[in-house]
Design a protein around this motif. Structure first.
Motif, short mmCIF file in Angstrom:
data_model
loop_
_atom_site.label_atom_id
_atom_site.label_comp_id
_atom_site.label_asym_id
_atom_site.label_seq_id
_atom_site.Cartn_x
_atom_site.Cartn_y
_atom_site.Cartn_z
N ASP A 1 0.83 -1.21 0.00
CA ASP A 1 0.00 0.00 0.00
C ASP A 1 0.87 1.26 0.00
N CYS A 2 0.40 2.27 -0.71
CA CYS A 2 1.14 3.54 -0.81
C CYS A 2 0.41 4.64 -0.03
N SER A 3 1.19 5.54 0.50
CA SER A 3 0.65 6.71 1.20
C SER A 3 0.82 7.94 0.32
N TYR A 4 0.08 9.01 0.67
CA TYR A 4 0.14 10.26 -0.10
C TYR A 4 0.18 11.43 0.88
N HIS A 5 1.04 12.39 0.55
CA HIS A 5 1.23 13.53 1.45
C HIS A 5 1.39 14.80 0.63
N THR A 6 0.71 15.86 1.05
CA THR A 6 0.85 17.16 0.40
C THR A 6 2.14 17.80 0.89
N TYR A 7 3.11 17.85 0.02
CA TYR A 7 4.45 18.28 0.42
C TYR A 7 4.52 19.78 0.63
N ARG A 8 5.22 20.18 1.70
CA ARG A 8 5.50 21.59 1.99
C ARG A 8 7.00 21.72 2.23
N PRO A 9 7.65 22.69 1.60
CA PRO A 9 9.11 22.81 1.75
C PRO A 9 9.54 23.01 3.19
N ASP A 10 8.74 23.73 3.99
CA ASP A 10 9.11 24.00 5.38
C ASP A 10 8.69 22.83 6.25
N MET A 11 9.67 22.01 6.63
CA MET A 11 9.39 20.84 7.47
C MET A 11 9.95 20.99 8.87
N ASN A 12 10.30 22.21 9.25
CA ASN A 12 10.92 22.41 10.55
C ASN A 12 9.90 22.47 11.69
N SER A 13 8.66 22.81 11.38
CA SER A 13 7.66 22.90 12.45
C SER A 13 7.22 21.50 12.86
N ALA B 1 4.06 12.21 9.42
CA ALA B 1 4.08 10.90 10.07
C ALA B 1 2.70 10.25 10.02
N LYS B 2 1.65 11.06 10.18
CA LYS B 2 0.29 10.52 10.12
C LYS B 2 -0.04 10.00 8.73
N ASP B 3 0.37 10.73 7.67
CA ASP B 3 0.08 10.30 6.30
C ASP B 3 0.88 9.05 5.93
N LEU B 4 2.09 8.93 6.42
CA LEU B 4 2.90 7.75 6.10
C LEU B 4 2.32 6.50 6.73
N GLY B 5 1.85 6.61 7.96
CA GLY B 5 1.26 5.47 8.64
C GLY B 5 2.30 4.62 9.35
N PRO B 6 1.84 3.60 10.07
CA PRO B 6 2.76 2.79 10.87
C PRO B 6 3.48 1.69 10.11
N LYS C 1 5.66 1.74 3.31
CA LYS C 1 7.06 2.03 3.02
C LYS C 1 7.24 2.89 1.78
N VAL C 2 6.16 3.21 1.10
CA VAL C 2 6.22 4.08 -0.08
C VAL C 2 5.19 5.20 0.09
N MET C 3 5.65 6.44 -0.03
CA MET C 3 4.76 7.58 0.11
C MET C 3 5.03 8.58 -1.01
N PHE C 4 3.99 8.88 -1.79
CA PHE C 4 4.10 9.88 -2.84
C PHE C 4 3.90 11.27 -2.24
N LEU C 5 4.81 12.17 -2.57
CA LEU C 5 4.71 13.56 -2.17
C LEU C 5 4.05 14.31 -3.32
N ARG C 6 2.88 14.84 -3.08
CA ARG C 6 2.11 15.47 -4.16
C ARG C 6 2.96 16.50 -4.89
N ASN C 7 3.11 16.31 -6.21
CA ASN C 7 3.86 17.19 -7.10
C ASN C 7 5.35 17.25 -6.77
N HIS C 8 5.83 16.29 -6.00
CA HIS C 8 7.23 16.38 -5.56
C HIS C 8 7.91 15.01 -5.54
N GLY C 9 7.36 14.01 -6.16
CA GLY C 9 8.07 12.74 -6.23
C GLY C 9 7.61 11.72 -5.23
#
Length: 437
Positions: A234-246, A254-259, A262-270
């Motif tokens: 199964d694949c996960s999907y996450h809306t990518y934001r450049p600022d990951m420091n917060s 972490a919530k979008d990836l799940g427990p 092992k594969v997560m698509f970053l929307r518009n970012h690979g």
């Protein structure tokens, strides 16, 4: 009385060919080398060869403004005047850690460095490298929470084991590599967020090739229309934001990836492909790219024409793949993990290409049979001794041959050797006596 020439140690032939047969192997090799050198000296001292060489050099000097000898050497190394290809350039070794340099690394770190640097080279060879951008990270240990990644500024085909930089969870440099480049902390924040939320993940590969980005931008995402899509689960999907420091952004990722995914698509970012080992992470990345390419080849025919694989079939294929070794672990001397068998084959490919991967192979390529046990009891050389042939499995693979040998053995058992003494002194002679039933 004529004198005869004395014979030498039982050798009665003056034939030159017989003399050659009596030479040891090392002397024979020296003789061949002397003959080869003699032929080379003959050619070099030839007047015709010198005149031809002078003519070639003279023509080169007249036709080119460069120095004639230098141009000839360049042509010998790289034939033609075209651009330098990858096959004609010098290969930078992956394992550049030698001698006393080993002592500065923790146990197992050198091997991990070689594996990670090899992954960068594989990405380059596959044509997925994005220049100097993106990262492939590997966790060294759970205790120190230190990670290895590429220095920002080095291309993937330049990566070596010693050039990798060691950082902590915050992206601060713990140990510099052998280059003058440092790390891109903002880019590493994506990896550190995944490593922090999933301690089971040891390696993360971030890919941003064109086909991967195209599928990551589709609402349908990756459709399971091929076996490769089943192998990654199964694949996960996450809306990518450049600022990951917060912390909020890290929690959302972490919530979008799940427990367990092992594969997560970053929307518009690979895509990011994770693994419990470096081998598994490469396994996930390789099959993800294959699944993406297959889907894009089918897209022109319309989504309505695509037939997704059933959920039960996907689950069974993924379960078989997670057993490792392609489901062929039974009967082997090693229990392969996910992607290990495939990764070892790729390391042989890199070594054969001259990359010097430094990889420690779990299994040798060529199988060596153990030596057959020789009995300490000498078997009398009699015509009835056919049992040793029956014990030779390689000789008796054919059932017909085994049957024939068995019949010969039974027929020869009618004859036996007995000791029939004649005369005095205990001396004896052997004679064949037919045993009648």
């Amino acid at each position: 009385m004529t004198e005869t020439e004395p014979q030498k140690n039982g050798f009665h032939s003056d034939d030159e060919e017989d003399n050659k047969n009596q030479r040891p192997v090392n002397i024979e090799a020296d003789v061949h080398e002397m003959e080869r050198r003699k032929r080379v000296e003959t050619i070099m001292s030839s007047k015709i060869f010198r005149e031809e060489l002078e003519r070639v050099v003279g023509d080169r000097i007249r036709d080119s403004a460069e120095d004639g000898i230098s141009a000839l050497i360049k042509d010998a190394i790289r034939p033609g005047s075209g651009p330098v290809t990858s096959a004609s350039t010098a290969v930078i070794p992956i394992n550049d850690i030698r001698g006393l340099d080993n002592i500065i690394y923790a146990k197992g770190e050198k091997q991990l460095r070689c594996k990670l640097a090899a992954v960068y080279r594989l990405i380059h060879l596959q044509g997925w490298a994005p220049g100097i951008s993106n990262h492939v990270t590997a966790r060294i240990s759970q205790d120190t929470e230190h990670f290895l990644l590429n220095p920002y500024g080095l291309q993937y085909n330049e990566m070596t084991a010693s050039s990798l930089v060691k950082v902590n969870m915050q992206g601060e440099v713990v140990e510099e590599g052998t280059t003058n480049f440092s790390v891109h902390k903002e880019s590493f924040a994506l990896h550190s967020a995944i490593h922090a939320s999933r301690p089971d993940i040891k390696c993360i590969i971030h890919l941003r090739s064109q086909n991967v980005v195209a599928v990551s931008a589709m609402k349908c995402g990756l459709i399971p229309v091929c076996q490769e899509a089943c192998l990654i689960g199964d694949c996960s999907y996450h809306t990518y934001r450049p600022d990951m420091n917060s912390q909020a952004a890290k929690d959302e990722l972490a919530k979008d990836l799940g427990p367990s995914n092992k594969v997560m698509f970053l929307r518009n970012h690979g895509v990011v492909c994770c693994g419990r080992t470096v081998e598994e992470a490469w396994y996930m990345a390789y099959h993800t790219v294959l699944a993406v390419d297959t889907q894009l080849k089918m897209m022109p025919y319309g989504l309505d024409n695509l037939v997704p694989i059933e959920e039960s079939v996907r689950a069974s294929v993924y379960e078989l793949a997670q057993a490792g070794g392609g489901g062929v672990n039974h009967g082997t001397s090693k229990e392969w993990g996910v992607g290990e068998l495939e990764f070892e084959a790729l390391m042989r490919k890199l070594d054969n290409m001259g990359y010097r991967s430094g990889y420690q192979y779990a299994e040798p390529l060529v199988r060596k049979d153990p030596p057959r046990q020789v009995s300490d009891v000498e078997v009398p050389p009699t015509v009835s001794n056919l049992s040793y042939l029956l014990e030779d499995d390689e000789l008796c693979k054919d059932g017909g041959l085994r049957t024939l040998l068995a019949q010969l053995l039974r027929s020869n058992k009618k004859n036996s050797w007995v000791n029939n003494s004649h005369g005095t002194g205990g001396g004896g002679m052997y004679e064949t006596v037919e045993v009648k039933k």
